[in-house]
Write an enzyme that holds these catalytic residues in place. Sequence first.
Site, PDB file in Angstrom:
ATOM      1  N   TRP A 102      42.311 -62.394  -6.613  1.00  0.00           N
ATOM      2  CA  TRP A 102      41.432 -61.269  -6.274  1.00  0.00           C
ATOM      3  C   TRP A 102      40.717 -61.517  -4.960  1.00  0.00           C
ATOM      4  CZ3 TRP A 102      43.255 -57.366  -8.410  1.00  0.00           C
ATOM      5  CH2 TRP A 102      43.650 -57.348  -9.748  1.00  0.00           C
ATOM      6  N   ASP A 169      32.011 -60.294  -5.757  1.00  0.00           N
ATOM      7  CA  ASP A 169      32.827 -59.597  -6.750  1.00  0.00           C
ATOM      8  C   ASP A 169      32.559 -60.274  -8.095  1.00  0.00           C
ATOM      9  OD1 ASP A 169      34.770 -58.619  -8.453  1.00  0.00           O
ATOM     10  OD2 ASP A 169      36.478 -59.177  -7.191  1.00  0.00           O
ATOM     11  N   LYS A 193      36.160 -55.258 -17.575  1.00  0.00           N
ATOM     12  CA  LYS A 193      36.155 -56.642 -18.041  1.00  0.00           C
ATOM     13  C   LYS A 193      34.987 -56.876 -19.008  1.00  0.00           C
ATOM     14  CE  LYS A 193      39.575 -57.269 -15.173  1.00  0.00           C
ATOM     15  NZ  LYS A 193      39.411 -57.483 -13.762  1.00  0.00           N
TER      16      LYS A 193
HETATM   17  C1  LIG Z   1      40.259 -57.208 -12.445  1.00  0.00           C
HETATM   18  C2  LIG Z   1      39.618 -57.702 -11.210  1.00  0.00           C
HETATM   19  C3  LIG Z   1      39.680 -56.999  -9.987  1.00  0.00           C
HETATM   20  C4  LIG Z   1      40.475 -55.722  -9.824  1.00  0.00           C
HETATM   21  O1  LIG Z   1      39.909 -54.687 -10.498  1.00  0.00           O
HETATM   22  P1  LIG Z   1      40.536 -53.227 -10.457  1.00  0.00           P
HETATM   23  O2  LIG Z   1      39.506 -52.433 -11.194  1.00  0.00           O
HETATM   24  O3  LIG Z   1      41.868 -53.291 -11.132  1.00  0.00           O
HETATM   25  O4  LIG Z   1      40.659 -52.817  -9.033  1.00  0.00           O
HETATM   26  C5  LIG Z   1      39.016 -57.517  -8.904  1.00  0.00           C
HETATM   27  N1  LIG Z   1      38.321 -58.658  -8.983  1.00  0.00           N
HETATM   28  C6  LIG Z   1      38.243 -59.371 -10.122  1.00  0.00           C
HETATM   29  C7  LIG Z   1      37.458 -60.629 -10.148  1.00  0.00           C
HETATM   30  C8  LIG Z   1      38.883 -58.910 -11.265  1.00  0.00           C
HETATM   31  O5  LIG Z   1      38.803 -59.608 -12.409  1.00  0.00           O
END
Ligand SMILES: *Cc1c(COP(=O)(O)O)cnc(C)c1O
Length: 352
Positions: A102, A169, A193
């Site tokens: 990511w 993030d 998540k």
């Molecule tokens: C799942 C995830 C993403 C991507 O998320 P989307 O909603 O599919 O764009 C980005 N960063 C992390 C840390 C993730 O776990």
Amino acid sequence: MKMHNFSAGPSILPQEVLKKASEAVLNFNNLNLSLIEVSHRSADFVAVMEKARHLALELLGLEGKGYNAVFLQGGASLEFLMTPYNLLPVDGKAAYLDTGAWSSNAIKEAKLLGEIDVVASSKDKGYTYIPKNYNIPADADYFHCTSNNTIHGTQIKEFPKTDTLLVCDMSSDIFSRQLDFSKFDLIYAGAQKNMGPAGTTLVVVKESVLGKTGRTIPSMLDYQIHISKDSMFNTPAVFPVYVSMLTLQWLKDLGGIKAIEKINNAKADLLYGEIDNNPNFKGTAVKEDRSNMNVTFVLTDDSKKDAFDALCKNAGLNGLKGHRSVGGYRASIYNALPLESVQVLVNTMQQL
Ligand SMILES: *Cc1c(COP(=O)(O)O)cnc(C)c1O
């Protein structure tokens, strides 16, 4: 059979949240209308959006500290682009820490908009650790990191002290552990998540850092526009926002991040304890950096795979398959997963 949901995302939500959400789909606030068929401008839904934004700031301890929270669309993946659009001046430079798939996606998008300095990477060892002792250039306009690496099972335990803006993030560990969130200037997290269904992304930003890039920002990518419209610039993802609001309320009623962190630590200790002590299993992340949310492990003897998979299936253990890019197993033990489910997994590991 009772199922135990270890899925990495979309992932488990509290049962009572699912129940309330399903009721609102049929009859929202006793209006005899569905949540998903009323105007997002109706007083009832505006109240939902306001409550969700308010709860997010409250739980993070950021109320009255110059922050705003909005619920956007496009996933965390669109934030990879929105972050540089809103924070990287035309001739600026941003620093990024590369700790996984990511992070590297975030770097790729940011490079579309300017100079990106990757200050450190753990790619050399398959992203099994968090780099430390790197330098963030003093002239960087912001520093971006990924707090929890969902795919690789690592987590930043200590964030760097820096004078540049701190962007994170937190998709897979927001609301899971106590941090001084006021150290961050911008936090984003896809809902699916640890907060709600896929379809909305929480962005928490210190308002004073916005509007300084000299760029013309397309409206949908401009945080200031979303904030000025109270997260209703265009039609928000009404159902994901509603469910996120319910989950945040569930967390608040439970005692907030402090209370859930205790439970999360107990779950992680139980599972890592088994991985470390059971000769059939081996953790894949370096111990000091391993995640309290996504626990990655492999079998020491691959010939036992079918036997272990069958045991898991019989015990109702779901979603344990590792990410397609790394293989092995991954147990995602997000906020809503009860300790009891981890106990069932541990018992099953002991049966192999
Ligand atoms: C799942 C995830 C993403 C991507 O998320 P989307 O909603 O599919 O764009 C980005 N960063 C992390 C840390 C993730 O776990």
